[in-house]
Design an enzyme around this catalytic site. Sequence first.
Site, PDB file in Angstrom:
ATOM      1  N   TYR A   1      49.436  -6.606  -7.785  1.00 23.99           N
ATOM      2  CA  TYR A   1      49.992  -5.431  -7.111  1.00 23.99           C
ATOM      3  C   TYR A   1      49.026  -4.851  -6.087  1.00 23.99           C
ATOM      4  O   TYR A   1      47.851  -5.136  -6.083  1.00 23.99           O
ATOM      5  CB  TYR A   1      50.528  -4.395  -8.083  1.00 23.99           C
ATOM      6  N   GLU A   2      49.601  -4.057  -5.191  1.00 25.39           N
ATOM      7  CA  GLU A   2      48.907  -3.538  -4.008  1.00 25.39           C
ATOM      8  C   GLU A   2      48.369  -4.656  -3.116  1.00 25.39           C
ATOM      9  O   GLU A   2      47.350  -4.495  -2.441  1.00 25.39           O
ATOM     10  CB  GLU A   2      47.771  -2.577  -4.406  1.00 25.39           C
ATOM     11  N   GLY A   3      49.060  -5.777  -3.108  1.00 24.90           N
ATOM     12  CA  GLY A   3      48.671  -6.911  -2.268  1.00 24.90           C
ATOM     13  C   GLY A   3      47.984  -7.978  -3.083  1.00 24.90           C
ATOM     14  O   GLY A   3      46.912  -7.751  -3.647  1.00 24.90           O
TER      15      GLY A   3
END
EC number: 1.3.99.41
Length: 588
Positions: free
Chosen positions: A434-436
């Site tokens: 998550y978050e890239g």
Amino acid sequence: MTYQAPVRDIMFAIEHLSQWPQVEALQTYSEIELDDARAALEEFGRFCGEMIAPLSTIGDTEGARLENGRVVLPEGYKTAYDQFVDMGWQSLSHPAEHGGMGLPKVVGAAATEIVNSADMSFGLCPLLTNGAIDALSITGSDAQKAFYLDKLITGRWSGTMNLTEPQAGSDLSRVRCTAVPQDDGTYAISGTKIFITFGEHDLSENIVHLVLARTPDAPEGVRGLSLFVVPKLLAGEGGETSQRNTLGCVSLEHKLGVRASPTAVMEYDNATGYLVGEENSGLRYMFIMMTSARYAVGVQGVAIAERAYQHALSYARDRIQSRPVDGSAQDAVPIIQHPDVRRMLLRMRALTEGGRALAIATGGWLDLAEHGPEEARAEAQSMAEFLVPLVKGFCTERAVEVASLGVQIHGGMGFIEETGVAQFYRDARILPIYEGTTAIQANDLLGRKVLRDGGRTARRFAEMIAATEGELSKGGAAAQRIAQRLAEARAAFAAGLDHLLATAGQDPNRAYAGSVPFLMLTGNLATGWQLGLSALAAEAELAKGGDAEFLQAKIATADIFAQQVLVECSAEHSRITDTGDSLLTASL
């Protein structure tokens, strides 16, 4: 499961790796001293150990629940969050003019580690709120700052980030959520957002959603995205909430880990939203929050690694099994005495302390980039931007490794849920996603941070490491070994960098096939560099008569990282430069 905040280790890193003298000298922090940071983190560590850590197992077992459109967290979370707010912990590193304590960002990062070590599910709520605060502080209008910031900084209101849609994950050009202008200057927001962390919950009084959406005449692709503030509850000028906005959580995801953190599917049905900044500039604004969140997720990696290490170390000291291989005892001994268990534990410690060193150093650059003198900000900003994808990508990948080693040290008991260490592994597994994802971080590092300036920042990074090698070569035997391994790793980095710079323009597929190995190589090098600086600081403190056991452990940890981890840089270099045709052409 008990948790002891490693405040002494954290403070050593802040004092020696964050460029603290320069941070402390900034006008913004002119009244802050190192002892202030230490006192705050010691108190916060006690709070998290006593109030939040006991929630971790409960939260994992029970998880968040959706009941008639209302999300309910397990018992104890609301009480802990109320105390978290009452004690002002959300405000730790936010500006005093909006009600914050005004401590540096690097101290805030240390607090992020502590709360996420205690319980990552709990820690995600303030983490996203911090990101919303950062975004609105920079891009919000004066009226939006005046209305929202004090409520978010106290923690009375929480924040979220709404990017992802069913058809738009990493590819935000596919976002379809709409924003239709209204006569009163607001926008009607409609659409579905997924994977929204703490999108609905019962902890805070209100939830401030930052939503990416398109206006009717917006250009195609990411250039047509705008950013909107969409509160759960509409509020009057005094901040009193009354009317519910036309948005809601329609379902919660059932997840591998962080189960007490509600991951919501959010439905917006002509919800009232307020434009942030200018239309069609939303992605640029959201990147402020994304950068904050990515850095914080990297710190979460350090956090879960620390928790896994503490648990594994305790178990290895207590678990009696097998006689030593050297015949030094006739009876079974604690497994910590067996060579391979020591190898695993020391690797866990080196990766954990190394990740902390990298994160703390990056936090110092972030402080200098935001508040430093004008002439120094550009370099600080370049270094911070270069290091953030390393913190996010490298520290989270290593967190999964550390958590896995923690399971391994427990043997069969590690595979049993009641032991608790499997939770650390399950919680850690989301961090490189998550978050890239790690690939997104690697693409960012290569594309935006290396290719865009022709490798200038990367070469400056290598120059600073070379200077540290020179200092280490004057030190003791361990420092000299670290210097040698750093030099070898730096040479691998330089060769990989030259290869990518030469290849990217001619064959981008081949270059980007090596982007994750390049991130891991650079992360290894950056971490080894910071641990080398830690070893130098420890040698200096030893010369002054400092705590020998503590300081020698710092030197040993840096040495172990150099001998056991930095040597992996040559393999990563080969993965970068020897990308064969098979990788790009083999059938799948």
